[in-house]
Scaffold this active site. Sequence first.
Site, PDB file in Angstrom:
ATOM      1  CB  SER A 204     -71.788 -18.343   1.525  1.00  0.00           C
ATOM      2  OG  SER A 204     -70.935 -17.341   1.044  1.00  0.00           O
ATOM      3  CG  ASP A 299     -63.966 -19.372   2.782  1.00  0.00           C
ATOM      4  OD1 ASP A 299     -63.967 -18.269   2.208  1.00  0.00           O
ATOM      5  OD2 ASP A 299     -65.002 -19.889   3.248  1.00  0.00           O
ATOM      6  CG  HIS A 329     -66.775 -20.032   0.223  1.00  0.00           C
ATOM      7  ND1 HIS A 329     -67.001 -19.509   1.468  1.00  0.00           N
ATOM      8  CD2 HIS A 329     -67.867 -19.719  -0.510  1.00  0.00           C
ATOM      9  CE1 HIS A 329     -68.168 -18.900   1.498  1.00  0.00           C
ATOM     10  NE2 HIS A 329     -68.726 -19.022   0.302  1.00  0.00           N
TER      11      HIS A 329
END
Length: 378
Positions: A204, A299, A329
């Site tokens: 991320s 996501d 995610h």
Amino acid sequence: MTSVSRRGALLLPLGLAAFASACAPQDPTMMMPADPSGRADPEQRALLETLQRLNPRPIEALSAAEARRQPSYADAVKVRARELANTNPGRVIGSFEDITISTLPAPLRARLYRPIVAHSRPLPLIVYFHGGGWVIADIETYDFSARALSRLSEALVLSVHYRQGPEFRFPTAHDDANAAYAWAVRNAASLGADPGRIAVAGESAGGNLALNTAILARDTRLPLPRAVAAIYPVAGVDLNTPSYQQFANAKPLNRPAIEWFVRNYTRGPQDLQDPRLDLVGKADLAGLPPVVLVNAEIDPLASDGQRLAEKLRAAGVPVAHRLYPGVTHEFFGADAVLTRAREAQEFVGAEMQRIFAAPAAATAPAPAGRRPMRRPAM
């Protein structure tokens, strides 16, 4: 997520009784489904239901300090694993130790993971940056991912905790990541690592840091990492891509949460013009090492992952890219309860082993005047 007060406002035309009903205390699990997308596979749906039972509040309603204290996706993984009586023997590694690395302008906390191997030769080293939108989470939150990378890549993993917003705003986390990579290059041998086989990885926001670390190494005299493993990295600033539109209300990451992260890390709208944040729009990606890229279907960042893969390939960078259906995610570290997480970890581990085993590619120097020479803090 729509707040109760806003729900009440929307129901005003239906009369005072409807308004009062909307504002009455409700079971949070009844306000929105655990999987708003309706696309999660059964394992992922069960994990999202577990997260919902922990009752985390919408992050956009919290201060950074409050958000750091509330239950996380990793907490839900632990609870779900206990429910399944899964001790997850696949995460067994040789050892780990918490250390402090002497970077400037501030020392950084790190955790060094050692795999179980049947030889005493120096191992590859992966410098790993955790996620959390540059605002929340830490080494412990992403412990599962770092362990998996160490075991499946047969490499040392140095998981680094960087300074976070809003206390330390952009580009502090990026500068810390650069400093940590420079420290790792200088100290690899003392860690028992092979200085010629160092890679970077991240999830991320940490995936963004990993990519930017490779860019800085390319633009300076630091050795180029052998590879970049980017797990659903933050790669763009456009919040109207197809996946942002389709999964605007997804869990655990959605558009309001991303807007909150941006507000808490950046100094203002001008920072969104920086190529370090807008990799797919403004960054020069030519000359980077091979990139192993993982994305989740559910996501908001999925479209940026596809755009990033296309831009890297157009720049001549080797890319191994997989998008995993039915998961969200943060799924990568949930191997105790998600089959897709185990598949993704094995994919990344195999790719890293393959790259580490290959001869180091000669890296041509950047043409004079093409890129700015930035020296990292050491």
